[in-house]
Design an enzyme around this catalytic site. Structure first.
Site: not given
Ligand code: ASP
Length: 310
Positions: A176, A204, A206-207, A226-227, A229
Protein backbone atom coordinates in the site's frame (compact mmCIF):
# COMPACT_ATOMS: atom_id res chain seq x y z
CA UNK A 1 7.38 15.16 3.10
CA UNK A 2 7.29 11.42 3.77
CA UNK A 3 6.19 8.61 1.48
CA UNK A 4 5.59 4.98 2.50
CA UNK A 5 5.42 1.79 0.49
CA UNK A 6 3.41 -0.36 2.91
CA UNK A 7 4.08 -2.22 6.13
CA UNK A 8 4.25 -6.00 6.33
CA UNK A 9 6.75 -8.75 5.77
CA UNK A 10 10.21 -8.04 4.43
CA UNK A 11 10.28 -7.49 0.68
CA UNK A 12 11.92 -10.23 -1.34
CA UNK A 13 15.64 -9.42 -1.73
CA UNK A 14 15.24 -9.33 -5.50
CA UNK A 15 12.55 -6.65 -5.22
CA UNK A 16 14.36 -4.35 -2.80
CA UNK A 17 16.36 -2.23 -5.27
CA UNK A 18 13.28 -1.57 -7.43
CA UNK A 19 11.16 -0.69 -4.39
CA UNK A 20 13.84 1.66 -3.12
CA UNK A 21 14.08 3.34 -6.53
CA UNK A 22 10.29 3.65 -6.66
CA UNK A 23 10.03 5.32 -3.27
CA UNK A 24 12.85 7.73 -4.07
CA UNK A 25 11.27 8.57 -7.43
CA UNK A 26 7.97 9.26 -5.67
CA UNK A 27 9.47 11.53 -3.03
CA UNK A 28 11.55 13.27 -5.71
CA UNK A 29 8.36 14.16 -7.62
CA UNK A 30 6.79 15.55 -4.48
CA UNK A 31 9.96 17.40 -3.48
CA UNK A 32 10.20 19.04 -6.88
CA UNK A 33 6.69 20.44 -6.43
CA UNK A 34 7.34 21.62 -2.88
CA UNK A 35 10.68 23.20 -3.78
CA UNK A 36 9.00 25.06 -6.62
CA UNK A 37 6.53 26.60 -4.18
CA UNK A 38 3.75 24.12 -5.04
CA UNK A 39 0.98 22.89 -2.77
CA UNK A 40 1.21 19.99 -0.32
CA UNK A 41 -1.91 18.58 -2.02
CA UNK A 42 -0.20 18.50 -5.42
CA UNK A 43 2.92 16.94 -3.87
CA UNK A 44 1.12 14.02 -2.21
CA UNK A 45 -0.99 13.32 -5.29
CA UNK A 46 2.10 13.33 -7.52
CA UNK A 47 4.08 11.04 -5.20
CA UNK A 48 1.24 8.54 -4.83
CA UNK A 49 0.64 8.57 -8.60
CA UNK A 50 4.27 7.51 -9.18
CA UNK A 51 3.79 4.54 -6.84
CA UNK A 52 0.39 3.60 -8.29
CA UNK A 53 2.10 3.28 -11.68
CA UNK A 54 4.87 1.10 -10.23
CA UNK A 55 4.07 -2.65 -10.23
CA UNK A 56 6.28 -3.21 -7.16
CA UNK A 57 3.61 -1.55 -5.02
CA UNK A 58 0.09 -2.70 -4.18
CA UNK A 59 -1.82 0.27 -5.57
CA UNK A 60 -3.07 1.15 -9.05
CA UNK A 61 -1.37 -1.06 -11.65
CA UNK A 62 -0.06 -4.17 -9.89
CA UNK A 63 -2.63 -4.20 -7.06
CA UNK A 64 -3.33 -7.54 -5.37
CA UNK A 65 -6.34 -9.47 -6.65
CA UNK A 66 -9.57 -10.42 -4.91
CA UNK A 67 -10.42 -14.09 -4.44
CA UNK A 68 -12.20 -13.97 -7.78
CA UNK A 69 -9.15 -12.55 -9.53
CA UNK A 70 -10.06 -8.88 -9.94
CA UNK A 71 -8.47 -5.61 -8.89
CA UNK A 72 -10.59 -3.46 -6.54
CA UNK A 73 -8.84 -0.34 -5.27
CA UNK A 74 -9.42 2.21 -2.50
CA UNK A 75 -7.77 5.65 -2.28
CA UNK A 76 -8.31 8.98 -0.57
CA UNK A 77 -6.80 12.40 -0.08
CA UNK A 78 -7.28 14.92 2.72
CA UNK A 79 -5.85 18.38 3.16
CA UNK A 80 -5.89 21.07 5.80
CA UNK A 81 -5.28 24.48 4.27
CA UNK A 82 -3.63 26.92 6.60
CA UNK A 83 -5.85 29.96 6.93
CA UNK A 84 -3.65 31.78 9.42
CA UNK A 85 -6.00 32.01 12.41
CA UNK A 86 -4.36 29.90 15.12
CA UNK A 87 -5.51 26.26 15.10
CA UNK A 88 -7.88 26.89 12.20
CA UNK A 89 -7.69 25.14 8.90
CA UNK A 90 -10.06 24.57 6.01
CA UNK A 91 -10.24 20.81 5.78
CA UNK A 92 -11.21 19.01 2.58
CA UNK A 93 -11.24 15.34 1.64
CA UNK A 94 -12.25 12.97 -1.12
CA UNK A 95 -12.05 9.24 -1.60
CA UNK A 96 -12.99 6.30 -3.77
CA UNK A 97 -13.53 2.64 -2.93
CA UNK A 98 -13.96 -0.48 -5.03
CA UNK A 99 -12.81 1.19 -8.21
CA UNK A 100 -11.76 -1.14 -11.00
CA UNK A 101 -11.23 0.99 -14.10
CA UNK A 102 -8.74 3.76 -13.34
CA UNK A 103 -4.97 3.49 -13.26
CA UNK A 104 -4.64 6.27 -10.70
CA UNK A 105 -7.38 6.05 -8.06
CA UNK A 106 -5.74 8.89 -6.11
CA UNK A 107 -6.46 11.29 -8.96
CA UNK A 108 -10.08 10.15 -8.91
CA UNK A 109 -10.20 10.69 -5.13
CA UNK A 110 -9.08 14.26 -5.73
CA UNK A 111 -11.77 14.68 -8.39
CA UNK A 112 -14.42 13.52 -5.92
CA UNK A 113 -13.14 16.16 -3.50
CA UNK A 114 -13.03 18.95 -6.05
CA UNK A 115 -15.91 18.20 -8.42
CA UNK A 116 -18.66 16.71 -6.25
CA UNK A 117 -20.43 17.64 -3.00
CA UNK A 118 -19.54 14.16 -1.69
CA UNK A 119 -16.61 12.79 0.22
CA UNK A 120 -16.53 9.07 -0.56
CA UNK A 121 -17.77 7.36 -3.72
CA UNK A 122 -17.73 3.73 -4.80
CA UNK A 123 -17.33 1.71 -7.96
CA UNK A 124 -19.17 2.68 -11.12
CA UNK A 125 -20.55 5.95 -9.72
CA UNK A 126 -17.05 7.08 -8.81
CA UNK A 127 -15.77 6.08 -12.23
CA UNK A 128 -18.38 8.30 -13.86
CA UNK A 129 -16.64 11.26 -12.18
CA UNK A 130 -13.45 10.24 -13.99
CA UNK A 131 -14.98 11.27 -17.32
CA UNK A 132 -15.82 14.71 -15.94
CA UNK A 133 -12.31 15.09 -14.55
CA UNK A 134 -10.61 13.99 -17.77
CA UNK A 135 -9.14 10.92 -16.07
CA UNK A 136 -8.94 8.06 -18.57
CA UNK A 137 -10.78 4.82 -17.86
CA UNK A 138 -9.13 1.50 -18.64
CA UNK A 139 -10.26 -2.10 -18.85
CA UNK A 140 -10.10 -3.81 -15.42
CA UNK A 141 -7.73 -6.42 -16.85
CA UNK A 142 -5.18 -3.69 -17.72
CA UNK A 143 -4.55 -3.18 -14.00
CA UNK A 144 -3.43 -6.77 -13.43
CA UNK A 145 0.33 -7.16 -13.49
CA UNK A 146 2.04 -10.43 -14.29
CA UNK A 147 3.38 -10.69 -10.73
CA UNK A 148 -0.03 -10.05 -9.17
CA UNK A 149 -1.55 -12.77 -11.33
CA UNK A 150 1.22 -15.23 -10.43
CA UNK A 151 0.78 -14.59 -6.72
CA UNK A 152 -2.96 -14.95 -6.98
CA UNK A 153 -2.49 -18.35 -8.62
CA UNK A 154 -0.06 -19.37 -5.82
CA UNK A 155 -2.53 -18.42 -3.09
CA UNK A 156 -5.67 -19.76 -4.73
CA UNK A 157 -5.05 -23.21 -3.29
CA UNK A 158 -5.47 -21.95 0.28
CA UNK A 159 -8.54 -19.93 -0.65
CA UNK A 160 -10.13 -22.85 -2.45
CA UNK A 161 -9.91 -24.86 0.76
CA UNK A 162 -12.25 -22.36 2.39
CA UNK A 163 -9.67 -20.06 3.96
CA UNK A 164 -10.88 -17.05 2.02
CA UNK A 165 -9.19 -14.57 4.35
CA UNK A 166 -5.97 -16.55 4.70
CA UNK A 167 -3.16 -14.11 4.09
CA UNK A 168 -0.76 -14.95 1.32
CA UNK A 169 2.95 -14.92 2.12
CA UNK A 170 3.18 -11.51 3.79
CA UNK A 171 6.76 -11.12 2.64
CA UNK A 172 5.44 -10.74 -0.85
CA UNK A 173 2.22 -8.90 -0.48
CA UNK A 174 2.51 -5.57 1.25
CA UNK A 175 2.85 -2.39 -0.71
CA UNK A 176 0.00 0.00 0.00
CA UNK A 177 1.30 3.50 -0.63
CA UNK A 178 0.85 6.84 1.10
CA UNK A 179 2.32 10.30 1.45
CA UNK A 180 2.09 13.27 3.80
CA UNK A 181 3.45 16.74 3.17
CA UNK A 182 3.58 20.32 4.41
CA UNK A 183 4.20 23.12 1.94
CA UNK A 184 5.87 26.47 2.51
CA UNK A 185 2.51 28.12 3.20
CA UNK A 186 1.80 25.71 6.05
CA UNK A 187 -0.83 23.68 4.20
CA UNK A 188 -0.87 19.99 5.11
CA UNK A 189 -2.00 17.01 3.02
CA UNK A 190 -2.24 13.22 3.26
CA UNK A 191 -2.95 10.64 0.55
CA UNK A 192 -3.27 6.84 0.71
CA UNK A 193 -3.89 4.31 -2.08
CA UNK A 194 -4.18 0.53 -2.03
CA UNK A 195 -5.26 -2.63 -3.79
CA UNK A 196 -6.21 -3.93 -0.34
CA UNK A 197 -5.14 -7.09 1.42
CA UNK A 198 -4.27 -10.33 -0.38
CA UNK A 199 -6.99 -12.96 -0.25
CA UNK A 200 -9.71 -10.32 0.18
CA UNK A 201 -13.28 -11.13 -0.74
CA UNK A 202 -14.89 -9.14 -3.56
CA UNK A 203 -16.46 -6.01 -2.09
CA UNK A 204 -14.14 -5.77 0.91
CA UNK A 205 -13.24 -2.17 1.75
CA UNK A 206 -10.16 -1.43 3.84
CA UNK A 207 -9.00 1.57 5.83
CA UNK A 208 -7.09 3.40 3.13
CA UNK A 209 -9.95 5.62 1.95
CA UNK A 210 -11.56 5.98 5.38
CA UNK A 211 -10.93 9.39 6.93
CA UNK A 212 -9.42 9.09 10.41
CA UNK A 213 -8.33 5.49 9.75
CA UNK A 214 -6.10 5.24 6.66
CA UNK A 215 -5.43 8.98 6.47
CA UNK A 216 -6.14 12.22 8.27
CA UNK A 217 -5.23 15.89 8.12
CA UNK A 218 -6.03 18.78 10.44
CA UNK A 219 -4.39 22.02 11.54
CA UNK A 220 -2.20 19.86 13.79
CA UNK A 221 -0.74 17.58 11.14
CA UNK A 222 -1.29 14.87 8.56
CA UNK A 223 -1.01 11.06 8.62
CA UNK A 224 -1.15 8.05 6.29
CA UNK A 225 -1.39 4.45 7.49
CA UNK A 226 -0.76 0.96 6.17
CA UNK A 227 -1.27 -2.53 7.54
CA UNK A 228 -4.24 -4.49 8.81
CA UNK A 229 -7.14 -2.37 7.57
CA UNK A 230 -9.71 -3.88 9.88
CA UNK A 231 -7.61 -3.08 12.97
CA UNK A 232 -6.71 0.39 11.65
CA UNK A 233 -10.39 1.23 11.17
CA UNK A 234 -11.34 -0.01 14.63
CA UNK A 235 -8.64 2.16 16.18
CA UNK A 236 -9.15 5.25 13.97
CA UNK A 237 -5.38 5.11 13.69
CA UNK A 238 -4.50 8.22 11.69
CA UNK A 239 -6.75 10.54 13.63
CA UNK A 240 -5.38 9.14 16.88
CA UNK A 241 -1.82 9.66 15.65
CA UNK A 242 -2.44 13.27 14.59
CA UNK A 243 -4.19 14.08 17.88
CA UNK A 244 -1.33 12.47 19.80
CA UNK A 245 0.98 15.11 18.32
CA UNK A 246 -0.66 17.63 20.69
CA UNK A 247 1.66 16.32 23.39
CA UNK A 248 4.30 14.28 21.58
CA UNK A 249 6.78 14.78 18.80
CA UNK A 250 5.73 12.97 15.60
CA UNK A 251 7.56 9.63 15.93
CA UNK A 252 6.49 9.25 19.57
CA UNK A 253 2.91 10.07 18.54
CA UNK A 254 3.07 7.38 15.83
CA UNK A 255 4.32 4.80 18.34
CA UNK A 256 1.68 5.81 20.85
CA UNK A 257 -1.18 5.50 18.35
CA UNK A 258 -0.01 2.08 17.18
CA UNK A 259 -0.34 0.70 20.71
CA UNK A 260 -4.14 0.83 20.30
CA UNK A 261 -3.94 -1.83 17.58
CA UNK A 262 -3.54 -4.64 20.09
CA UNK A 263 -0.90 -6.46 18.14
CA UNK A 264 -2.27 -6.12 14.61
CA UNK A 265 0.45 -5.11 12.16
CA UNK A 266 0.49 -1.56 10.89
CA UNK A 267 2.60 1.48 10.25
CA UNK A 268 1.97 5.21 10.13
CA UNK A 269 3.78 8.24 8.75
CA UNK A 270 3.20 11.71 10.20
CA UNK A 271 4.01 15.34 9.64
CA UNK A 272 3.14 18.14 12.04
CA UNK A 273 2.19 21.77 11.47
CA UNK A 274 5.85 22.80 11.73
CA UNK A 275 6.90 20.27 9.09
CA UNK A 276 8.52 17.86 11.54
CA UNK A 277 8.21 14.27 10.29
CA UNK A 278 7.77 11.00 12.16
CA UNK A 279 6.95 7.36 11.58
CA UNK A 280 6.60 4.03 13.36
CA UNK A 281 5.50 0.49 12.59
CA UNK A 282 5.13 -2.80 14.39
CA UNK A 283 5.39 -5.05 11.31
CA UNK A 284 8.57 -6.86 10.27
CA UNK A 285 9.20 -4.16 7.68
CA UNK A 286 8.12 -0.76 6.43
CA UNK A 287 10.00 1.30 3.88
CA UNK A 288 9.79 5.04 3.62
CA UNK A 289 11.39 7.91 1.74
CA UNK A 290 11.64 11.38 3.21
CA UNK A 291 12.35 14.86 1.97
CA UNK A 292 13.24 17.75 4.23
CA UNK A 293 14.83 21.03 3.18
CA UNK A 294 17.76 20.38 5.54
CA UNK A 295 18.49 16.70 4.81
CA UNK A 296 17.23 16.41 1.21
CA UNK A 297 15.95 13.00 0.12
CA UNK A 298 16.53 9.78 2.02
CA UNK A 299 15.34 6.18 1.82
CA UNK A 300 14.84 4.46 5.18
CA UNK A 301 13.75 1.06 6.45
CA UNK A 302 13.13 1.99 10.10
CA UNK A 303 13.27 -0.78 12.70
CA UNK A 304 10.01 -2.16 13.99
CA UNK A 305 8.72 -1.02 17.39
CA UNK A 306 8.67 -4.70 18.29
CA UNK A 307 12.42 -4.98 17.71
CA UNK A 308 12.90 -1.93 19.92
CA UNK A 309 10.87 -3.60 22.69
CA UNK A 310 12.86 -6.83 22.66
N1 ASP B 1 -4.35 -1.12 4.88
C1 ASP B 1 -4.56 -1.78 3.61
C2 ASP B 1 -5.94 -2.40 3.59
O1 ASP B 1 -6.34 -2.95 4.60
C3 ASP B 1 -3.55 -2.83 3.31
C4 ASP B 1 -2.09 -2.48 3.58
O2 ASP B 1 -1.78 -1.39 4.01
O3 ASP B 1 -1.22 -3.34 3.34
O4 ASP B 1 -6.59 -2.39 2.57
Amino acid sequence: MIVHGGAGGRALPADRPARRRGLLAAVARGAEILRGGGAALDAVIAAVTVLEDDPYFNAGYGSVLTTDGRVEMDAAVMCADNIKAPRKAAVRAGGVVLVTRVRNPIRLARAVMELTPHLLMAGAGAERIARRAGIPLCRPSELISQRARERWIQTRGAVGKGAAEAPADPAREHGTVGAVARDRFGNLAAATSTGGVPGKLPGRIGDSAIIGAGLYASARGAASATGSGEAIMRAGLCRAAVEAMARREPSRAAEFALQALEGAEAGVILIDAKGRIGFAHNAPAMEIATFTPSAGMRHLAPPSMLAAAE
